[in-house]
Write an enzyme that holds these catalytic residues in place. Structure first.
Site, PDB file in Angstrom:
ATOM      1  N   CYS A  27       3.016  20.497  -6.679  1.00 40.57           N
ATOM      2  CA  CYS A  27       1.913  19.823  -5.966  1.00 40.57           C
ATOM      3  C   CYS A  27       1.032  20.820  -5.501  1.00 40.57           C
ATOM      4  CB  CYS A  27       2.585  18.682  -4.951  1.00 40.57           C
ATOM      5  SG  CYS A  27       1.288  17.470  -4.730  1.00 40.57           S
ATOM      6  N   GLU A  61      -2.663  -2.454  -5.408  1.00 39.43           N
ATOM      7  CA  GLU A  61      -1.312  -2.638  -5.388  1.00 39.43           C
ATOM      8  C   GLU A  61      -0.412  -1.616  -6.281  1.00 39.43           C
ATOM      9  OE1 GLU A  61      -2.339  -6.712  -7.298  1.00 39.43           O
ATOM     10  OE2 GLU A  61      -0.872  -7.563  -5.776  1.00 39.43           O
ATOM     11  N   THR A  74       3.548  -6.364   2.826  1.00 34.48           N
ATOM     12  CA  THR A  74       3.212  -7.399   1.758  1.00 34.48           C
ATOM     13  C   THR A  74       1.753  -8.122   2.288  1.00 34.48           C
ATOM     14  OG1 THR A  74       3.487  -9.541   0.975  1.00 34.48           O
ATOM     15  CG2 THR A  74       4.511  -9.202   3.080  1.00 34.48           C
ATOM     16  N   TYR A  75       0.877  -8.357   1.337  1.00 28.44           N
ATOM     17  CA  TYR A  75      -0.302  -9.263   1.726  1.00 28.44           C
ATOM     18  C   TYR A  75      -0.179 -10.443   1.004  1.00 28.44           C
ATOM     19  CZ  TYR A  75      -1.824  -4.448   2.395  1.00 28.44           C
ATOM     20  OH  TYR A  75      -1.862  -3.158   3.017  1.00 28.44           O
ATOM     21  N   THR A  94      -0.070 -11.305  -1.912  1.00 28.01           N
ATOM     22  CA  THR A  94      -0.776 -11.685  -3.456  1.00 28.01           C
ATOM     23  C   THR A  94       0.273 -10.968  -4.149  1.00 28.01           C
ATOM     24  OG1 THR A  94      -1.566  -9.318  -2.830  1.00 28.01           O
ATOM     25  CG2 THR A  94      -3.017 -11.336  -1.842  1.00 28.01           C
ATOM     26  N   THR A 144       6.523 -12.108  -2.302  1.00 28.18           N
ATOM     27  CA  THR A 144       6.901 -11.036  -3.121  1.00 28.18           C
ATOM     28  C   THR A 144       8.100 -10.115  -2.724  1.00 28.18           C
ATOM     29  OG1 THR A 144       5.570  -9.513  -2.014  1.00 28.18           O
ATOM     30  CG2 THR A 144       4.461 -10.554  -4.096  1.00 28.18           C
TER      31      THR A 144
HETATM   32  C1  LIG Z   1       3.197  -4.131  -4.853  1.00 30.23           C
HETATM   33  C2  LIG Z   1       2.696  -5.514  -4.868  1.00 30.23           C
HETATM   34  C3  LIG Z   1       3.299  -6.538  -5.707  1.00 30.23           C
HETATM   35  C4  LIG Z   1       2.743  -6.100  -3.548  1.00 30.23           C
HETATM   36  C5  LIG Z   1       2.064  -7.628  -3.483  1.00 30.23           C
HETATM   37  N1  LIG Z   1       0.630  -7.204  -3.523  1.00 30.23           N
HETATM   38  C6  LIG Z   1       1.989  -7.902  -2.011  1.00 30.23           C
HETATM   39  O1  LIG Z   1       1.221  -7.813  -1.148  1.00 30.23           O
HETATM   40  O2  LIG Z   1       3.160  -8.170  -1.493  1.00 30.23           O
END
Ligand SMILES: CC(C)C[C@H](N)C(=O)O
Length: 417
Positions: free
Chosen positions: A45, A386, A309-310, A312, A321
């Site tokens: 790196c 993401e 997490t959002y 989404t 998720t």
């Molecule tokens: C890595 C992604 C799938 C996480 C998803 N956008 C969330 O907010 O949990």
């Protein structure tokens, strides 16, 4: 800037990084910076190697050390074997390696714990940099990463204005800015399918009665699949690397990851069972005993990365998720041979599509080989933030793998003597 897509995590990362390099600890600043260089060099790196070289000089480091390992004290270069194994085949680290350092070069336990944490930290930061394409172009003052260089995105003017804002700009650089738009969806809605599977898995997974043998079989199946010949994206190979500037900081530069399930030393190394040695009940206490404040800090950072997490999923809102994120984390441990007895590996099988698994495998095992096509090859319907989020999870999960193997060997060494 790339990590700043996730400000909550960034804050914890920066605090830890500061603590490790510039605060508590028995090792000198020069030693710490040089250990960081050695670790980043294992994954070629160059961005991180050059950054840490600059830090090293700023802290009064001896410039001649930057000519390579032959120019540094024996005590420091004696870490090379541990560095090599922790970076590529951590399952080979044994108490013998720890004993050699203690008896041969008079490493104290406190110093060694700090060195192991630093090595694992910088291996994992290198993984993040390589996974997101952060690199250095000497004659370029723009930010360089897959994310910022996406040809589909708006003009680089937007980017420059973000980059040159005041110190706190990263906080405004949230995952909802215009450059992080959701790509147009596909005719076959992969996201819908994934959501259905997650839902189904959440319902069935919790009630399914599975025998111990079946659980083991599912783990083995994932492990075997990950090591099959064609499981690396095109262009990624297991053959030796080209020679590079970084070679001066490492021994045996051709030494690489070897598929856990196919390794030559297979019979000698049993599967690592997380119930016997894990972060919460074991490694955490080793770090607390020998490197006090850092244990809590690492623990917080792991939790933030694991729980981030959002809610989404690409263009969808209000999605739980948890199972998907858990599968990503556990998969990294799986390719490094660490098994959780109470985890149903069918979740990995159901929720991680092949291209995502291949990305995870490449980033966590061959980070120096990640190219744009590998990054672009998975989750085409998802936002860049993401994908960066996935990289944060890979970084932290891989960090834990290194600590588990390294500190388990150290613990065995202490209990045996
Ligand atoms: C890595 C992604 C799938 C996480 C998803 N956008 C969330 O907010 O949990």
């Amino acid at each position: 800037m790339v990590m700043a897509l996730h400000p909550h995590y960034l804050q914890s990362f920066l605090e830890t990084n500061f603590l490790l390099l510039q605060s508590v600890g028995v090792l000198s600043y020069q030693y710490r910076n040089y250990i960081a260089i050695m670790a980043a060099a294992r994954h070629q790196c160059s961005y991180l190697v050059h950054l840490m070289e600059a830090h090293f000089l700023l802290h009064g480091g001896d410039r001649s050390w930057l000519n390579g390992l032959e120019h540094v004290p024996r005590k420091l270069s004696s870490l090379s074997t541990l560095n090599k194994l922790l970076a590529h085949r951590p399952w080979l680290v044994t108490q013998k390696h720890i004993k050699e350092l203690i008896h041969g070069q008079k490493w104290q336990l406190q110093e060694l714990v700090q060195a192991i944490v630093l090595l694992c930290h910088f291996h994992s930061v290198a993984i993040f940099c390589q996974g997101t394409g952060v690199n250095l172009e000497i004659d370029h003052d723009e930010i360089n990463s897959f994310y910022c260089k996406d040809p589909k995105l708006s003009s680089s003017d937007d980017l420059n204005s973000l980059a040159s804002e005041n110190d706190k700009s990263y906080l405004k650089f949230s995952c909802v800015n215009t450059m992080d738009a959701v790509p147009k969806s596909n005719p076959i809605d992969v996201v819908e399918t994934l959501m259905e599977r997650m839902k189904k898995f959440d319902e069935v997974g919790s009630t399914e009665e599975v025998t111990r043998e079946e659980m083991n079989r599912r783990f083995e199946k994932e492990k075997e699949e990950a090591s099959s010949q064609n499981f690396l994206p095109q262009g990624v190979s297991t053959s030796p690397n080209k020679t590079s500037y970084c070679d001066r900081y490492v021994i045996d530069p051709d030494f690489r990851y070897q598929d856990f399930a196919k390794r030559d030393d297979r019979s000698d190394v049993p599967t690592f069972r997380a119930q016997d040695y894990n972060w919460e009940d074991n490694a955490f206490y080793v770090v607390s005993n020998y490197y006090n404040d850092v244990a809590e800090m690492l623990d917080d950072k792991f939790k933030i990365a694991y729980n981030l997490t959002y809610k989404t999923l690409a263009s969808k809102d209000n999605v739980d998720t948890t199972s998907l994120r858990r599968a990503i984390w556990k998969y990294v441990h799986c390719v490094y041979g660490i098994m959780y007895d109470d985890y149903n590996y069918d979740e990995v099988n159901q929720l991680l599509e092949r291209s995502l698994k291949m990305f995870i495998k490449t980033v966590s095992c061959f980070p120096e080989q990640v190219e744009r096509n590998v990054y672009d090859g998975f989750w085409k319907q998802f936002r860049h933030s993401e994908k960066v989020h996935v990289n944060i999870m890979l970084q932290e999960s891989r960090f834990q793998v290194g600590l588990l193997y390294g500190l388990r060997a150290l613990t065995q060494c202490i209990t045996d003597s």
